[in-house]
Write an enzyme that holds these catalytic residues in place. Structure first.
Site, PDB file in Angstrom:
ATOM      1  N   CYS A   1      -8.098  -1.285 -12.714  1.00  0.00           N
ATOM      2  CA  CYS A   1      -8.907  -0.383 -11.895  1.00  0.00           C
ATOM      3  C   CYS A   1      -9.736   0.587 -12.729  1.00  0.00           C
ATOM      4  O   CYS A   1     -10.872   0.923 -12.370  1.00  0.00           O
ATOM      5  CB  CYS A   1      -8.016   0.383 -10.917  1.00  0.00           C
ATOM      6  SG  CYS A   1      -6.729   1.385 -11.693  1.00  0.00           S
TER       7      CYS A   1
ATOM      8  N   HIS B   1      -4.010   4.733  -9.717  1.00  0.00           N
ATOM      9  CA  HIS B   1      -5.278   4.089  -9.396  1.00  0.00           C
ATOM     10  C   HIS B   1      -6.422   4.980  -9.843  1.00  0.00           C
ATOM     11  O   HIS B   1      -6.261   6.205 -10.020  1.00  0.00           O
ATOM     12  CB  HIS B   1      -5.356   3.827  -7.883  1.00  0.00           C
ATOM     13  CG  HIS B   1      -6.460   2.918  -7.472  1.00  0.00           C
ATOM     14  ND1 HIS B   1      -6.622   1.663  -7.994  1.00  0.00           N
ATOM     15  CD2 HIS B   1      -7.485   3.088  -6.575  1.00  0.00           C
ATOM     16  CE1 HIS B   1      -7.670   1.081  -7.437  1.00  0.00           C
ATOM     17  NE2 HIS B   1      -8.221   1.940  -6.584  1.00  0.00           N
TER      18      HIS B   1
ATOM     19  N   ASP C   1     -14.812   2.640  -4.058  1.00  0.00           N
ATOM     20  CA  ASP C   1     -13.747   2.034  -4.853  1.00  0.00           C
ATOM     21  C   ASP C   1     -14.194   0.655  -5.310  1.00  0.00           C
ATOM     22  O   ASP C   1     -14.133  -0.313  -4.541  1.00  0.00           O
ATOM     23  CB  ASP C   1     -12.453   1.932  -4.037  1.00  0.00           C
ATOM     24  CG  ASP C   1     -11.256   1.589  -4.903  1.00  0.00           C
ATOM     25  OD1 ASP C   1     -11.463   1.215  -6.076  1.00  0.00           O
ATOM     26  OD2 ASP C   1     -10.114   1.685  -4.424  1.00  0.00           O
TER      27      ASP C   1
END
Length: 584
Positions: free
Chosen positions: A339, A383, A399
């Site tokens: 991520c 994250h 995202d």
């Protein structure tokens, strides 16, 4: 010489003689050295006392229910050892039984003291740097830093909602916001003043967070926190900061609105556009090409997301190493990342295209524990995502991970990674029965933390008020504590003294005296100077018909009277034989 050598070794290893780690090590070494000069009972008792202190230091590192149970077994062993040295005739079984009784008798007193003793705010032991927990999140992010956290099953915090529960894809637990980029590492930089925001919805979520100690200042909450029960500061980038590092478990309530709009100053927008010179020329060229097409900001964002979703990018925990131009290597060569790779490269592209953007780190999702009604956020749920600025809407969450691995946001990290990845034990476990018991144990541990470890002044006052105490103060609690302890000790003493249990040796002696009394009633008294064996011989010579019985009962009596621990079954048989003895 050994003591001085140990002190020198501690100084060499810890560079100090103060603090939790060196203090525990020093106490353990002193206890070990004490074994070398243990010569008397006094030395043994002192060593047992030191062992109790070492047992206590275990709670500096872990305060779980299982740690308490483990320490209880150690205390049982220490108590049995203590009793065994005080009375050499005790067997191991009897020592453990007596130690268990002492511990059981102490439990009511411990409960009274636990409930009524005034709480002291803050940690009683240790220094701020002695926090026994550590969050994986830091105030910086480099390629690979978050993927390493997935190997940890450690709990970061737990969250329980009052009322409605958000969807999994809405659970973005905000942590450090990263603004500054030096070509490889993203950092927070200078803190920003209090936020100014406009709430766009009347739909709010109220929840409670139990945060594990991580020795940092940041708190976690859903965007955007409107009210927080603990003392905190909310910065302009919506990050919650505690005045002091979190060195003990912290419980706080939050009220958040998921739809909002924030204002921003020109200096901060300029900061959200800054990029270091001499890095990632291909990425800059790509972003410039988008701008050359006269695309809007929204179209540039869509182009970047299409790049991730259509160009065979791979979501993985083990991406290849990146060189000096890390974003270029990732976007045009390796195309494998976690991520932080997607968030960092996306923000770089946005800034290169003239769109203010920043990186946000925290936790996403969480494991729902239906048995306890709360979410478990582990370090593996760490994250990173992006936020871009729009003049019409303010900061908006984007995202990039959702473009390449939407299952990560909808169903958790395990659903987004191939089966060949190295999962932590609890993340890869699929057996329903094992999952059930794992969550069940977590509920037990959660309640232990709520009602034992976190039984602070606030919860203590609320509990005593619920019991009917109208004015709760230190003076009142100490008075009630003294009265309660006195009553408890009085009741226990009355029960123990009212019907004292006869010791086995007393039962043996009592039965034999009753046997002698029966013989005295028929004119065969035992002389004051006469032992049991001589008395039996005299009776046998006077009354031959009693010879066999006298020999058997006397032999049994002497065995029970002088052996280390009378056998209960033999003692019972002897008492019954005396009771059945008839003199003619």
């Amino acid at each position: 010489m050994l003591t001085l050598g140990c002190i020198a070794a501690l100084l060499l290893d810890f560079h100090t003689l103060f603090g939790r780690e060196v203090g525990v090590a020093f106490l353990t070494l002193l206890s070990a050295l004490k074994l070398l000069e243990t010569r008397s009972l006094r030395d043994v008792i002192l060593l047992i006392y030191l062992s109790f202190f070492i047992c206590l230091t275990h709670f500096f590192y872990s305060q779980t229910l299982w740690s308490a149970a483990y320490n209880l077994l150690i205390i049982l062993a220490l108590m049995a050892t203590w009793l065994n040295y005080q009375a050499d005739s005790l067997t191991l079984k009897l020592s453990l039984q007596m130690a268990g009784k002492i511990i059981l008798q102490a439990i009511p007193l411990a409960l009274i003291i636990f409930i009524l003793f005034p709480r002291i705010q803050g940690p009683l032991w240790g220094l701020p740097q002695d926090a026994y927990g550590s969050s994986g999140l830091s105030d910086s992010m480099t390629p690979g830093s978050l993927s390493k956290l997935f190997l940890s099953d450690a709990v970061a915090f737990r969250a329980s909602f009052a009322g409605n529960v958000p969807q999994q894809n809405q659970l973005y637990w905000r942590g450090p916001v990263l603004w500054d980029f030096d070509g490889r590492t993203w950092t927070r930089g200078q803190e920003i003043a209090t936020a100014q925001a406009l709430v766009l919805s009347d739909h709010f979520f109220s929840y409670q967070i139990t945060l594990e100690p991580h020795n940092k200042r940041w708190l976690f909450a859903l965007d955007m926190p409107l009210a927080v029960s603990t003392v905190s500061q909310q910065t302009a980038d919506l990050q919650l900061l505690s005045p002091q590092p979190i060195v003990t478990r912290l419980r706080y309530q939050v009220r958040s609105a998921l739809r909002y709009r924030t204002a921003e100053s020109e200096p901060q927008l300029a900061r959200a556009l800054a990029l270091p010179d001499g890095f990632n020329p291909q990425s800059r060229q790509l972003a410039a090409g988008w701008r050359a097409q006269n695309l809007s900001d929204a179209a540039v964002v869509s182009s970047a997301l299409r790049l991730f979703s259509q160009q065979n990018f791979v979501y993985t925990l083990t991406p290849p190493e990146l060189g000096k131009h890390g974003v270029d290597d990732f976007l045009f060569n390796t195309r494998q990342g976690f991520c932080e790779h997607y968030a960092a490269s996306f923000v770089f592209l946005m800034r290169a295209a003239g769109i203010p953007a920043r990186v946000v780190t925290g936790y996403q999702g969480g494991e729902w524990n239906a048995l306890g009604g709360y979410f478990i956020l582990r370090q593996a749920d760490a994250h990173a995502w992006a936020e871009v600025w729009s003049a019409a809407q303010g900061w908006q969450r984007i995202d990039p991970t959702a473009a390449i691995a939407p299952s990560r946001i909808e169903a958790g990290l395990r659903a987004a990674l191939p089966n060949s990845e190295a999962f932590p034990f609890f993340s890869r476990t699929q057996a329903p029965w094992l999952s059930y018991w794992r969550l069940k144990f977590d509920v037990i541990n959660y309640q232990w933390n709520q009602w034992v470890i976190n039984f602070d002044t606030e919860r203590q006052f609320a509990f005593l008020t619920h019991l009917g105490m109208k004015e709760v103060s230190w003076q009142t609690m100490l008075t009630v504590l003294f009265v309660a302890l006195s009553l408890t000790l009085g009741i226990v003493s009355f029960v123990l003294l009212r019907r004292p249990k006869r010791a086995p040796l007393e039962q043996v002696q009592g039965a034999y005296l009753r046997f002698c009394a029966k013989l005295a009633n028929v004119g065969l008294p035992r002389a004051a100077h006469e032992g049991a064996v001589d008395f039996a011989k005299r009776i046998a010579s006077c009354k031959p018909e009693y010879a066999a019985l006298m020999q058997r009962l006397t032999s049994e009596y002497t065995a029970l009277r002088y052996e280390p621990a009378p056998n209960p079954a033999r003692l019972k048989a002897f008492v019954q034989a005396v009771k059945q003895f008839k003199v003619h």
